[in-house]
Write an enzyme that holds these catalytic residues in place. Structure first.
Site, PDB file in Angstrom:
ATOM      1  N   SER A 100      23.090 129.876 -55.994  1.00 49.38           N
ATOM      2  CA  SER A 100      21.658 129.626 -56.175  1.00 49.38           C
ATOM      3  C   SER A 100      20.873 129.756 -54.874  1.00 49.38           C
ATOM      4  O   SER A 100      20.819 130.810 -54.280  1.00 49.38           O
ATOM      5  CB  SER A 100      21.466 128.249 -56.815  1.00 49.38           C
ATOM      6  OG  SER A 100      20.140 128.026 -57.187  1.00 49.38           O
ATOM      7  N   ASP A 243      16.431 131.470 -60.835  1.00 49.24           N
ATOM      8  CA  ASP A 243      16.053 130.445 -61.814  1.00 49.24           C
ATOM      9  C   ASP A 243      15.009 129.464 -61.294  1.00 49.24           C
ATOM     10  O   ASP A 243      14.582 128.561 -62.017  1.00 49.24           O
ATOM     11  CB  ASP A 243      17.290 129.696 -62.344  1.00 49.24           C
ATOM     12  CG  ASP A 243      18.033 128.921 -61.267  1.00 49.24           C
ATOM     13  OD1 ASP A 243      17.627 128.958 -60.094  1.00 49.24           O
ATOM     14  OD2 ASP A 243      19.046 128.269 -61.612  1.00 49.24           O
TER      15      ASP A 243
END
Length: 444
Positions: A100, A243
């Site tokens: 991430s 995201d």
């Protein structure tokens, strides 16, 4: 308790257990044992742009093949794209290789179900059970095959565009898009260009080592500078796996996840697409709660982390939830947090209202918030310490109903997080520091 899986998959430093090639080989095999129960199945594998992704992609694919499971290799793809493609390509599961927003020297693994949602706990427990079994290989005729999906990016670009009405065009809108040198580098610019915007690209030259480096949703200063320099209408910053979303308005002011969640919620209310509840977290700004209340929406607070937000959304049958960090979940459009999809929902509201991003966010007034981390000798619930509870009660009296005090233990370190928010920034800072001293004296 799970042995390997945390709240967001398995994550750590590359080369240190469990983020090693041998572990990933065994993990692929163990997952394959679970997924192949009903005969040969297909699992999708996607990754972000960090250099170790190639190594782990190969290891996972080999383990799955040894278990008799076919793989579809997607290459560099955003996490939400892997969730979407797992669903539409009818995969039994999807695997994301990504850490991430972390630096390149970290990596991790998370799974999606066939419906594009996080794997249930019982499946993760079953995979862990197989990790303790000796690895075997199916007969050569039953080995899994690997196929590369050549049109993965195009499929996902079309999906993203489909989440807003096709009659909305953005000709004349200038947008700076920062892809954090991550997995959206070859996707996000095309999405916004294809809906008509003029796009200025930054963070779109990944070299395996520069993912999230001084750019992206976790460090929006570069985006802010580029928006002002280019006199753009707004800026969009995504993180390494796509995201998270943070935006910047034409004045160079950062628009965080709480403000974006408010804008999208107001849009849904105005279009009569929702009512009732929005899910945030314990850290969501009090200003969001008050702004939503003006539109008869209740803010429910989940634990910190998109997994907990999603769980609470399911409990309350909500379509909208998110975090200040930029995880925005629009369940009426997709199955997981998606930075590009969330940005499109904000752009749709700009188109509908004719307002600027700065004007849209002005409907919510953020309260000053101070967070102090206090290192303690052992992980313990601060709410069980009498002196701390007394100091917290006194702080709440001092805020007189116009603020909030939150004490919570870090999930990963021996830290107590002391958060205070209210209307008066001087008072908020003073109370937070005083309360932190009590925590330190009582628990350090």
């Amino acid at each position: 308790m799970k042995k390997y899986f945390g709240t967001d998959g398995i994550r750590g430093t590359v080369g240190q257990h469990p983020i090693t090639p041998d572990f990933m080989l065994k993990l692929g095999w163990a997952a394959g044992q679970v997924f192949a129960k009903e005969g040969k199945s297909t699992v999708l594998i996607g990754k972000d742009t960090r250099i170790s992704g190639y190594m782990f992609e190969a290891a996972l694919e080999a383990g799955l093949s040894a278990a008799g499971v076919n793989t579809l290799l997607l290459g560099p793809m955003p996490t939400p794209a892997i969730a979407y493609l797992t669903r539409t390509l009818r995969g039994q599961a999807g695997i994301v290789i990504s850490a991430s927003h972390n630096p390149y020297y970290d990596n991790g693994i998370k799974f999606f179900s066939s419906q594009g949602t996080k794997l249930p706990d019982e499946i993760e427990h079953e995979i862990e059970k197989w990790m303790d079994e000796p690895m075997t290989t199916v007969d050569s005729a039953k080995l899994g095959k690997a196929t590369r999906v050549e049109d993965a990016a195009g499929r996902y670009i079309e999906f993203c565009k489909s989440t807003i009405p096709s009659h909305m065009g953005f000709s004349g809108t200038k947008i700076v898009v920062d892809c954090a040198h991550g997995s959206t580098y070859h996707i996000a610019p095309h999405v916004f260009e294809e809906i008509g915007a003029t796009v200025i690209r930054i963070g779109t030259e990944p070299d395996g080592l520069n993912i999230n480096e001084n750019c992206g949703a976790t460090e929006p200063e570069l985006l802010r500078e580029e928006v002002l320099k280019n006199e753009a209408d707004l800026g969009i910053a995504l993180d390494g796996d796509g995201d998270r979303l943070i935006m910047v308005d034409h004045l160079g002011e950062v628009v965080d996840g709480d403000e974006l969640l408010y804008i999208i919620a107001k849009s849904r209310i105005d279009n009569k697409e929702m009512n009732g509840t929005v899910v945030g977290t314990l850290m969501s700004n009090l200003g969001l709660e008050h702004a939503l209340a003006e539109h008869d929406l209740e803010l429910k607070r989940a634990g910190v982390g998109d997994r907990y937000v999603m769980e609470m959304m399911g409990q309350h049958k909500c379509i909208l939830g998110g975090e200040g960090s930029g995880h925005i979940i629009c369940l009426d459009r997709t199955t997981t947090g998606d930075g590009i999809v969330a940005a499109l929902q904000v752009l749709a509201e700009l188109w509908t209202t004719g307002k600027s991003l700065n004007e849209l966010k002005s409907g919510m007034t953020k309260y000053p918030q101070t967070l102090v981390n206090v290192r303690v000798s052992e992980k313990r619930d601060p709410e069980t310490v009498e002196a701390v509870l007394k100091a917290k009660a006194e702080a709440e009296i001092e805020l007189n109903g116009s603020g909030r005090v939150l004490l919570r233990s870090s999930g990963t370190e021996p830290l107590i997080r002391v958060m205070v928010e209210g209307k008066d920034v001087v008072l908020v800072d003073d109370i937070a520091n005083r309360l932190a001293k009590v925590v330190k004296a009582s628990m350090a």
